[in-house]
Write an enzyme that holds these catalytic residues in place. Sequence first.
Site, PDB file in Angstrom:
ATOM      1  N   GLY A 292      -4.767  -4.257  -2.689  1.00 57.76           N
ATOM      2  CA  GLY A 292      -5.141  -3.291  -3.424  1.00 57.76           C
ATOM      3  C   GLY A 292      -4.847  -2.625  -4.311  1.00 57.76           C
ATOM      4  O   GLY A 292      -6.130  -1.787  -5.063  1.00 57.76           O
TER       5      GLY A 292
ATOM      6  N   ASP B 261      -6.012   3.998  -4.873  1.00 57.67           N
ATOM      7  CA  ASP B 261      -6.457   3.037  -3.548  1.00 57.67           C
ATOM      8  C   ASP B 261      -7.405   3.867  -2.420  1.00 57.67           C
ATOM      9  O   ASP B 261      -6.115   3.940  -1.410  1.00 57.67           O
ATOM     10  CB  ASP B 261      -4.813   2.697  -4.103  1.00 57.67           C
ATOM     11  CG  ASP B 261      -4.868   1.095  -2.581  1.00 57.67           C
ATOM     12  OD1 ASP B 261      -5.770   0.648  -1.841  1.00 57.67           O
ATOM     13  OD2 ASP B 261      -3.365   1.161  -2.538  1.00 57.67           O
TER      14      ASP B 261
ATOM     15  N   ASP C  11      -7.283  -4.075   2.848  1.00 50.88           N
ATOM     16  CA  ASP C  11      -6.635  -2.833   3.776  1.00 50.88           C
ATOM     17  C   ASP C  11      -7.584  -3.054   5.214  1.00 50.88           C
ATOM     18  O   ASP C  11      -6.909  -3.637   5.964  1.00 50.88           O
ATOM     19  CB  ASP C  11      -7.976  -1.745   2.763  1.00 50.88           C
ATOM     20  CG  ASP C  11      -7.232  -2.042   1.269  1.00 50.88           C
ATOM     21  OD1 ASP C  11      -5.896  -1.837   0.798  1.00 50.88           O
ATOM     22  OD2 ASP C  11      -8.009  -1.558   0.109  1.00 50.88           O
TER      23      ASP C  11
ATOM     24  N   GLU D 178      -4.916  -4.224   7.724  1.00 48.39           N
ATOM     25  CA  GLU D 178      -3.792  -2.679   8.485  1.00 48.39           C
ATOM     26  C   GLU D 178      -4.357  -2.434   9.347  1.00 48.39           C
ATOM     27  O   GLU D 178      -6.232  -2.086   9.107  1.00 48.39           O
ATOM     28  CB  GLU D 178      -3.357  -2.495   6.934  1.00 48.39           C
ATOM     29  CG  GLU D 178      -4.713  -1.354   6.279  1.00 48.39           C
ATOM     30  CD  GLU D 178      -3.695  -0.840   5.238  1.00 48.39           C
ATOM     31  OE1 GLU D 178      -3.806  -1.632   3.957  1.00 48.39           O
ATOM     32  OE2 GLU D 178      -3.608   0.324   4.814  1.00 48.39           O
TER      33      GLU D 178
ATOM     34  N   LYS E 189      -9.503   3.654   3.435  1.00 49.27           N
ATOM     35  CA  LYS E 189      -7.679   4.289   3.443  1.00 49.27           C
ATOM     36  C   LYS E 189      -6.667   4.998   2.348  1.00 49.27           C
ATOM     37  O   LYS E 189      -7.582   4.867   1.054  1.00 49.27           O
ATOM     38  CB  LYS E 189      -6.957   2.439   3.626  1.00 49.27           C
ATOM     39  CG  LYS E 189      -7.507   1.650   2.820  1.00 49.27           C
ATOM     40  CD  LYS E 189      -6.806   1.661   1.381  1.00 49.27           C
ATOM     41  CE  LYS E 189      -5.354   2.178   1.200  1.00 49.27           C
ATOM     42  NZ  LYS E 189      -4.579   0.657   1.346  1.00 49.27           N
TER      43      LYS E 189
ATOM     44  N   ASN F  74      -3.277   4.697   0.365  1.00 50.16           N
ATOM     45  CA  ASN F  74      -1.896   4.232   0.022  1.00 50.16           C
ATOM     46  C   ASN F  74      -1.084   4.485   1.129  1.00 50.16           C
ATOM     47  O   ASN F  74      -0.607   5.462   1.091  1.00 50.16           O
ATOM     48  CB  ASN F  74      -1.748   3.983  -1.662  1.00 50.16           C
ATOM     49  CG  ASN F  74      -0.344   2.910  -2.154  1.00 50.16           C
ATOM     50  OD1 ASN F  74       0.506   3.405  -1.738  1.00 50.16           O
ATOM     51  ND2 ASN F  74      -0.244   1.827  -1.897  1.00 50.16           N
TER      52      ASN F  74
ATOM     53  N   HIS G 204       5.522  -2.447   7.625  1.00 53.15           N
ATOM     54  CA  HIS G 204       5.658  -1.934   6.718  1.00 53.15           C
ATOM     55  C   HIS G 204       6.244  -1.186   6.670  1.00 53.15           C
ATOM     56  O   HIS G 204       6.637  -0.417   7.889  1.00 53.15           O
ATOM     57  CB  HIS G 204       3.749  -1.622   6.119  1.00 53.15           C
ATOM     58  CG  HIS G 204       4.135  -1.032   4.250  1.00 53.15           C
ATOM     59  ND1 HIS G 204       5.337  -1.776   3.651  1.00 53.15           N
ATOM     60  CD2 HIS G 204       3.462  -1.443   3.042  1.00 53.15           C
ATOM     61  CE1 HIS G 204       4.502  -1.590   2.270  1.00 53.15           C
ATOM     62  NE2 HIS G 204       3.465  -0.978   2.040  1.00 53.15           N
TER      63      HIS G 204
END
Length: 272
Positions: A24, A35, A64, A91, A97, A99, A167
Amino acid sequence: MEAHNGLSARIVEETGFKGIWASGLSISAALGVRDNNEASWTQVLEVLEFMSDATSIPILLDGDTGYGNFNNVRRLVKKLEQRGIAGVCIEDKVFPKTNSFINGTAQPLADIDEFCGKIKAAKDAQLDEDFVVIARIEAFIAGWGLSEALKRAEAYHQAGANGILIHSSLRVPDEILAFKQEWGNRCPVVIVPTKYYTTPTQVFRDYQFSIAIWANQVCRAAITAMQQATKRIFTEENLLNIEEDIVPVSEVFRLQGALELQAAEKRYLPQN
Ligand code: SPV
Ligand code: MG
């Protein structure tokens, strides 16, 4: 390995990588936007179509947050399958969203039940049994601890996710290693070692992670190369020195498959 358009996807494949991360961050950067879901999901889909047409290895879309609620996710899955995309990663944050590396701790996480509904909707929508849905956990990014990450992993696993992407924005791999230690091999675990890039890859192998995604290096390498080349041409006002440092035009033609068209023209155009 990350790719963000047809050209970079082709380069990634011919280098030998087994799969492509349609990032993304990189796709939006290549489009000249942020982003933050500024590019619409259908604009991303168009980029993916070029990437898919240019390659034969699996492409995992960085989807995303799924571009909306469960309903947007299942339509996304349908359209991805139609374009030969192998899977999607969603996510657990909220649309639009941001980043993960921009003010991560300020980012709200999705409600667990709502996110599980997206996973279920994605799995119910797929027609190709090989299509994969990866659930990405942002708990560490948002400043939560291991127990929150594990709670979410268990919920997403139960909801049918094919794998978990865990992550972390630390410069050391402590969070993802602690997660993997506790999680074990309940399902495949994917990592993105952008910040903890000094960790030897053998450590990831030893901990039995399934995939390490090099998420943005092709885009960043391209930016470096583009900045250096444009700066040189701008200051030198000629091409004498740059020429030997950039690929010849014939390499562009090769990557585009120009030879195939020449052969096809012999076959299909009237020859006289
Ligand atoms: C991306 O490549 O867009 C990602 C990975 O989501 S990261 O930028 O590290 O969050
Ligand atoms: Mg992303």
